[in-house]
Design an enzyme around this catalytic site. Structure first.
Site, PDB file in Angstrom:
ATOM      1  N   SER A   1       2.960   9.026  20.277  1.00 55.74           N
ATOM      2  CA  SER A   1       1.894   8.029  20.104  1.00 55.74           C
ATOM      3  C   SER A   1       0.766   8.320  21.088  1.00 55.74           C
ATOM      4  O   SER A   1       1.000   8.817  22.191  1.00 55.74           O
ATOM      5  CB  SER A   1       2.439   6.611  20.339  1.00 55.74           C
ATOM      6  OG  SER A   1       3.020   6.107  19.151  1.00 55.74           O
TER       7      SER A   1
ATOM      8  N   ASP B   1      20.907  12.975  17.702  1.00 57.46           N
ATOM      9  CA  ASP B   1      20.313  13.151  19.027  1.00 57.46           C
ATOM     10  C   ASP B   1      21.408  13.368  20.065  1.00 57.46           C
ATOM     11  O   ASP B   1      21.950  12.424  20.631  1.00 57.46           O
ATOM     12  CB  ASP B   1      19.460  11.928  19.384  1.00 57.46           C
ATOM     13  CG  ASP B   1      18.773  12.094  20.732  1.00 57.46           C
ATOM     14  OD1 ASP B   1      19.005  13.119  21.410  1.00 57.46           O
ATOM     15  OD2 ASP B   1      18.002  11.198  21.110  1.00 57.46           O
TER      16      ASP B   1
ATOM     17  N   ASP C   1      16.220   7.980  12.637  1.00 61.44           N
ATOM     18  CA  ASP C   1      15.633   8.359  13.923  1.00 61.44           C
ATOM     19  C   ASP C   1      16.685   8.186  15.019  1.00 61.44           C
ATOM     20  O   ASP C   1      17.305   7.117  15.129  1.00 61.44           O
ATOM     21  CB  ASP C   1      14.422   7.442  14.168  1.00 61.44           C
ATOM     22  CG  ASP C   1      13.551   7.882  15.321  1.00 61.44           C
ATOM     23  OD1 ASP C   1      13.529   9.096  15.628  1.00 61.44           O
ATOM     24  OD2 ASP C   1      12.865   7.018  15.900  1.00 61.44           O
TER      25      ASP C   1
ATOM     26  N   HIS D   1       8.645   8.540  25.221  1.00 62.82           N
ATOM     27  CA  HIS D   1       8.704   7.385  24.327  1.00 62.82           C
ATOM     28  C   HIS D   1       8.007   6.156  24.931  1.00 62.82           C
ATOM     29  O   HIS D   1       7.995   5.990  26.143  1.00 62.82           O
ATOM     30  CB  HIS D   1      10.153   7.026  24.007  1.00 62.82           C
ATOM     31  CG  HIS D   1      10.814   7.977  23.071  1.00 62.82           C
ATOM     32  ND1 HIS D   1      11.756   8.881  23.471  1.00 62.82           N
ATOM     33  CD2 HIS D   1      10.647   8.180  21.738  1.00 62.82           C
ATOM     34  CE1 HIS D   1      12.168   9.586  22.421  1.00 62.82           C
ATOM     35  NE2 HIS D   1      11.502   9.188  21.355  1.00 62.82           N
TER      36      HIS D   1
ATOM     37  N   GLY E   1       7.917  10.865  20.744  1.00 67.60           N
ATOM     38  CA  GLY E   1       7.093  10.252  21.781  1.00 67.60           C
ATOM     39  C   GLY E   1       5.642  10.658  21.677  1.00 67.60           C
ATOM     40  O   GLY E   1       4.967  10.894  22.677  1.00 67.60           O
TER      41      GLY E   1
ATOM     42  N   GLU F   1      18.009  17.833  18.762  1.00 70.05           N
ATOM     43  CA  GLU F   1      17.092  17.843  19.909  1.00 70.05           C
ATOM     44  C   GLU F   1      17.666  18.614  21.086  1.00 70.05           C
ATOM     45  O   GLU F   1      18.836  18.507  21.415  1.00 70.05           O
ATOM     46  CB  GLU F   1      16.765  16.402  20.340  1.00 70.05           C
ATOM     47  CG  GLU F   1      15.831  16.314  21.541  1.00 70.05           C
ATOM     48  CD  GLU F   1      15.228  14.925  21.756  1.00 70.05           C
ATOM     49  OE1 GLU F   1      15.132  14.151  20.784  1.00 70.05           O
ATOM     50  OE2 GLU F   1      14.861  14.626  22.897  1.00 70.05           O
TER      51      GLU F   1
ATOM     52  N   ASP G   1       5.642   5.553  16.637  1.00 70.26           N
ATOM     53  CA  ASP G   1       6.153   4.191  16.542  1.00 70.26           C
ATOM     54  C   ASP G   1       5.304   3.246  17.386  1.00 70.26           C
ATOM     55  O   ASP G   1       4.755   2.257  16.888  1.00 70.26           O
ATOM     56  CB  ASP G   1       7.615   4.136  16.986  1.00 70.26           C
ATOM     57  CG  ASP G   1       8.242   2.771  16.768  1.00 70.26           C
ATOM     58  OD1 ASP G   1       7.560   1.885  16.212  1.00 70.26           O
ATOM     59  OD2 ASP G   1       9.400   2.564  17.152  1.00 70.26           O
TER      60      ASP G   1
ATOM     61  N   ASN H   1       6.250  12.138  15.575  1.00 73.54           N
ATOM     62  CA  ASN H   1       6.834  10.795  15.519  1.00 73.54           C
ATOM     63  C   ASN H   1       5.911   9.754  16.129  1.00 73.54           C
ATOM     64  O   ASN H   1       5.486   9.897  17.283  1.00 73.54           O
ATOM     65  CB  ASN H   1       8.146  10.769  16.299  1.00 73.54           C
ATOM     66  CG  ASN H   1       9.267  11.459  15.568  1.00 73.54           C
ATOM     67  OD1 ASN H   1       9.070  12.083  14.535  1.00 73.54           O
ATOM     68  ND2 ASN H   1      10.468  11.337  16.115  1.00 73.54           N
TER      69      ASN H   1
END
Ligand code: G3H
Ligand code: 13P
Ligand code: ZN
Ligand code: NA
Length: 320
Positions: free
Chosen positions: A225, A103, A81, A179, A223, A133, A267, A265
């Site tokens: 979540s 990235d 990542d 994020h 980002g 990205e 986290d 994604n």
């Protein structure tokens, strides 16, 4: 088996769903995620950041994921990542990862192409796939905070040239996700009747424009979540302090998964699940001091969270 994301993404694209890419840092996180995926027969991407490799050590992470594959029999991709440079990507490619992200989103378009291309050449020669990205998310990653005013959406006019020049296998884009657990400031949001923050909608117009320029090409959402308010509440009721933590509403993620987005994604939600479990355990059992007792509650929360994501957000249950 340990697989690349190639086949997963092809099936996800055609099947209008997405694969969850979950960040792993220790054994209980790996177990919570993979136990849920096993019960639901879901393909998985387990990803490690530079911070994860520093915390747990590369070898431990690779072997934990290998153990999860033996335990579940699921197709699992092991992904780097936010690889910051060629050397980090190379060390993961040489060290058993099947997918890496380079990235270069903070470089100029031209530099991003040049650096991404270098990683793609090395990765492809070793059977490893690459995510890159374009555009920049707001929020915190690896202690670097990108302020909202420095963030910028992906320009759909750039994506064709970027993919053609670099040969990347998937592309992360910025359409308003961010994020961390505080994705939007209260002034960017409205409040509903219960006083809960309602964030601004994602830019689906940009996603659709990108998908038009890149037919059948897998798109990645970082980002992503949703910052479940039930976990925030448990944390705050058990000695924590996370006022106004807010994420991306699940119905928007579901919509993205049904479109060109093939990798989502997650986290921060895992962190909240783990922390809520442990905080509640400590509060209810002040006499406990065996880590197996309290970390198990965090792991159980992660398992429940991931099962929910697989069924209700990603739609990848039964697709392994
Ligand atoms: O995008 C960032 C991920 O949440 C990883 O976070 O760099 O603190 O491990 P980390
Ligand atoms: P969240 O902070 O929304 O979980 O995003 C994780 C991520 O994008 C990892 O690359
Ligand atoms: Zn990310
Ligand atoms: Na999709």
């Amino acid at each position: 088996p340990l697989v690349t994301t190639k086949e997963m993404f092809k099936k996800a694209y055609e099947g209008h769903y997405a694969i969850g890419a979950f960040n792993v840092n220790n054994m209980e996180i790996v177990q919570g995620i993979t136990e849920a995926a096993k019960e639901l027969n879901a393909p998985l991407i387990l990803q490690c950041s530079a911070g994860a490799r520093k915390y747990a050590k590369h070898q431990y992470l690779v072997h934990l994921v290998q153990a999860a594959i033996e335990d579940t029999g699921l197709p699992i991709a092991l992904h780097l990542d936010h690889g910051a440079d060629f050397e980090t990507c190379k060390s993961c490619i040489d060290g058993g990862f099947t997918s890496v992200m380079f990235d270069g989103s903070h470089y100029s378009f031209k530099e991003n192409i040049e650096k991404t291309k270098e990683v793609v050449e090395y990765a492809h020669a070793h059977g490893v796939v690459v995510e890159a990205e374009l555009g920049q998310l707001a929020g915190i990653e690896d202690d670097v905070k990108v302020a909202a005013h420095e963030a910028h959406y992906t320009d759909p006019n750039e994506v064709e040239e970027f993919v053609k020049e670099t040969g990347v296998d998937s592309l992360a884009i910025a359409i308003g996700t961010s994020h961390g657990a505080y994705k939007f400031t209260p002034d960017q949001c409205t409040r509903n009747e219960q006083g809960i923050l309602v964030p601004p909608p994602l830019r689906f117009d940009i996603l659709e424009e990108v998908a038009k320029r890149l037919p059948n090409f897998p798109i990645v959402l970082h980002g992503a979540s949703s910052v479940p308010q039930e976990f925030v509440k448990i944390i705050n009721e058990n000695g924590g302090h996370m006022p106004d933590a807010v994420g991306v509403p699940e119905e928007q993620l579901r919509k993205a998964a049904s479109l060109a987005v093939c990798k989502i994604n997650i986290d921060s939600d895992l962190r909240l699940a783990m922390t809520a479990g442990i905080r509640k355990h400590f509060n209810e059992h002040p006499d406990h001091f065996d880590p197996r007792q309290y970390v198990a509650d965090g792991r159980a929360n992660i398992k429940a969270l991931v099962a929910h994501k697989i069924k209700e957000v990603l739609g990848c249950d039964g697709k392994a």
